[in-house]
Write an enzyme that holds these catalytic residues in place. Structure first.
Site, PDB file in Angstrom:
ATOM      1  N   ARG A  74      63.331  -2.264 -39.611  1.00 29.91           N
ATOM      2  CA  ARG A  74      64.128  -1.136 -40.388  1.00 29.91           C
ATOM      3  C   ARG A  74      65.521  -1.557 -39.832  1.00 29.91           C
ATOM      4  NH1 ARG A  74      63.360   0.870 -44.591  1.00 29.91           N
ATOM      5  NH2 ARG A  74      61.370   1.872 -43.858  1.00 29.91           N
ATOM      6  N   ARG A 100      59.498 -11.169 -45.812  1.00 33.96           N
ATOM      7  CA  ARG A 100      60.153 -10.518 -44.874  1.00 33.96           C
ATOM      8  C   ARG A 100      59.363  -9.990 -43.550  1.00 33.96           C
ATOM      9  NH1 ARG A 100      61.250  -4.205 -46.332  1.00 33.96           N
ATOM     10  NH2 ARG A 100      59.525  -3.756 -47.196  1.00 33.96           N
ATOM     11  N   HIS A 170      68.361  -7.451 -48.424  1.00 33.05           N
ATOM     12  CA  HIS A 170      68.386  -5.847 -48.674  1.00 33.05           C
ATOM     13  C   HIS A 170      69.234  -5.408 -47.294  1.00 33.05           C
ATOM     14  CE1 HIS A 170      66.703  -1.978 -48.065  1.00 33.05           C
ATOM     15  NE2 HIS A 170      65.921  -2.188 -48.973  1.00 33.05           N
ATOM     16  N   ASP A 214      69.767   6.034 -54.652  1.00 32.35           N
ATOM     17  CA  ASP A 214      68.992   4.682 -54.994  1.00 32.35           C
ATOM     18  C   ASP A 214      69.109   4.122 -56.106  1.00 32.35           C
ATOM     19  OD1 ASP A 214      65.369   3.878 -53.984  1.00 32.35           O
ATOM     20  OD2 ASP A 214      67.031   2.508 -54.544  1.00 32.35           O
ATOM     21  N   GLU A 273      72.956  -4.179 -51.444  1.00 32.74           N
ATOM     22  CA  GLU A 273      72.069  -5.218 -51.510  1.00 32.74           C
ATOM     23  C   GLU A 273      72.266  -6.224 -52.679  1.00 32.74           C
ATOM     24  OE1 GLU A 273      68.081  -3.382 -51.727  1.00 32.74           O
ATOM     25  OE2 GLU A 273      68.977  -1.723 -50.721  1.00 32.74           O
TER      26      GLU A 273
HETATM   27  O1  TA6 Z   1      66.723  -0.794 -51.908  1.00 33.82           O
HETATM   28  C1  TA6 Z   1      66.211   0.233 -51.792  1.00 33.82           C
HETATM   29  C2  TA6 Z   1      64.739   0.536 -51.777  1.00 33.82           C
HETATM   30  O2  TA6 Z   1      64.080  -0.106 -52.745  1.00 33.82           O
HETATM   31  C3  TA6 Z   1      64.441   2.065 -51.681  1.00 33.82           C
HETATM   32  O3  TA6 Z   1      63.673   2.364 -52.743  1.00 33.82           O
HETATM   33  C4  TA6 Z   1      63.607   2.210 -50.496  1.00 33.82           C
HETATM   34  O4  TA6 Z   1      62.109   2.071 -50.570  1.00 33.82           O
HETATM   35  C5  TA6 Z   1      64.171   0.966 -49.743  1.00 33.82           C
HETATM   36  O5  TA6 Z   1      64.304   0.027 -50.684  1.00 33.82           O
HETATM   37  C6  TA6 Z   1      63.423   0.677 -48.166  1.00 33.82           C
HETATM   38  O6  TA6 Z   1      62.151   0.025 -48.668  1.00 33.82           O
HETATM   39  P1  TA6 Z   1      61.419  -0.190 -47.144  1.00 33.82           P
HETATM   40  O7  TA6 Z   1      60.162  -0.860 -47.962  1.00 33.82           O
HETATM   41  O8  TA6 Z   1      61.972  -1.314 -46.663  1.00 33.82           O
HETATM   42  O9  TA6 Z   1      61.113   0.877 -46.499  1.00 33.82           O
END
Ligand code: TA6
Length: 303
Positions: A74, A100, A170, A214, A273
């Site tokens: 995270r 990833r 991201h 988002d 991102e």
């Molecule tokens: O980039 C935003 C997003 O697509 C959100 O919708 C949320 O799901 C975030 O990515 C985090 O995704 P993850 O799979 O890393 O928990």
């Protein structure tokens, strides 16, 4: 995969780049040069730290992050590839693609004449992903650590037909307080609002945060700037090869529900991102390649 001592023998640079293995078994390369410090995990080729000399860290990682093989950490700058978000047909496939979560190969680490440190990583084709991605493509990343942080993500299509790829860097940026941050550079861009069931709107003025946000901004090719009055700095995000910009903050409820984020995790992070997602997915012609390039720079707030 090479052991940490083999990696240090083969790729370490005394006083500039060394490999370590943390208590969770994560192998990381730690970079220290006159311009900045950085840390990149071999799992996911994930940037986990970057701080220009004299600056607070720019890249944010949750203090509740879980470091487990095959699971995304995270924070940092996860690489979403070869799709962004949920897979459009298979709910059992990993969100944001598989690269990833898996180990990358380190190709080289170089001390450049301009004082920066550059590394190249390659995503090795592996059987376990063939079902999810039955295409002959390659993925490489070149990352340069200095006063600016540069990433060049290169997708190559080795087939005799086009292939469609969704991707994003991201990146989680560290900020003082999400409620006081402003994001410039998206004015006038249409966006898909994932919080409002995919409704499409146009950005009026700067982006500010007072709820879960988002959004996939489209036709966004200008520099984006995160203005942070608390940390008294601006983070400039310049890019090439990407026309979509995703802006995300989970806000209160979502943050509290994420065990690797926690109740107040949302306050000090914002994701901006650089992507090829939604209307801007990449249709890569046969035998061609694509570069998604970003450059992060920190500008001190003028006194
Ligand atoms: O980039 C935003 C997003 O697509 C959100 O919708 C949320 O799901 C975030 O990515 C985090 O995704 P993850 O799979 O890393 O928990």
């Amino acid at each position: 995969m090479l052991s940490v001592s083999e990696l240090n023998q083969r790729h370490g640079i005394s006083g500039q780049a060394s490999f370590v293995q943390d208590a969770n078994g994560f192998v990381m390369v730690k970079v220290t040069n006159a311009q900045a410090t950085a840390c990149i995990a071999l799992q996911g080729a994930q940037l986990l730290h970057w701080a220009p000399a004299g600056q607070q860290p720019v890249i944010w990682v949750s203090d509740r992050a879980i470091y487990a093989p095959g699971k995304p950490v995270r924070g940092g700058a996860p690489i979403c590839w070869p799709w962004f978000g949920p897979h459009d047909a298979r709910a059992d496939f990993p969100a944001h693609g598989f690269v990833r979560n898996l180990l990358w190969e380190l190709v080289r680490v170089d001390a450049l004449p301009d004082g920066t440190t550059q590394m190249a990583l390659h995503f090795p084709a592996q059987n376990e992903t063939t079902e999810q991605w039955p295409h002959d493509t390659t993925l490489d990343m070149e990352l340069t650590v200095g006063r600016c942080l540069k990433v060049d993500l290169v997708t190559r299509n080795q087939e005799n037909q086009p292939v469609t790829v969704g991707q994003a860097l991201h990146t989680y940026f560290q900020i003082g307080d999400i409620r006081q941050v402003r994001i410039l550079g998206l004015e006038g861009c249409p966006y898909i609002d994932k919080v409002r069931h995919g409704e499409r709107h146009v950005q009026e003025g700067e982006v500010r945060f007072d709820r879960e946000t988002d959004r996939i901004y489209l036709n966004s090719t200008r520099d984006v700037v995160i203005e942070d009055p608390v940390m008294k700095r601006r983070i400039r995000i310049a890019k090439k090869g990407s026309a979509s910009t995703v802006v995300w903050n989970p806000w209160v409820e979502k943050s509290a529900a994420m065990k690797d984020l926690g109740a107040d995790g949302y306050v000090r992070m914002v994701c901006v991102e650089n992507a090829n997602a939604a209307d801007d997915v990449l249709v890569l012609p046969a035998y061609s390649s694509h570069h998604l390039e970003v450059c992060y720079t920190v500008e001190e707030e003028k006194p």
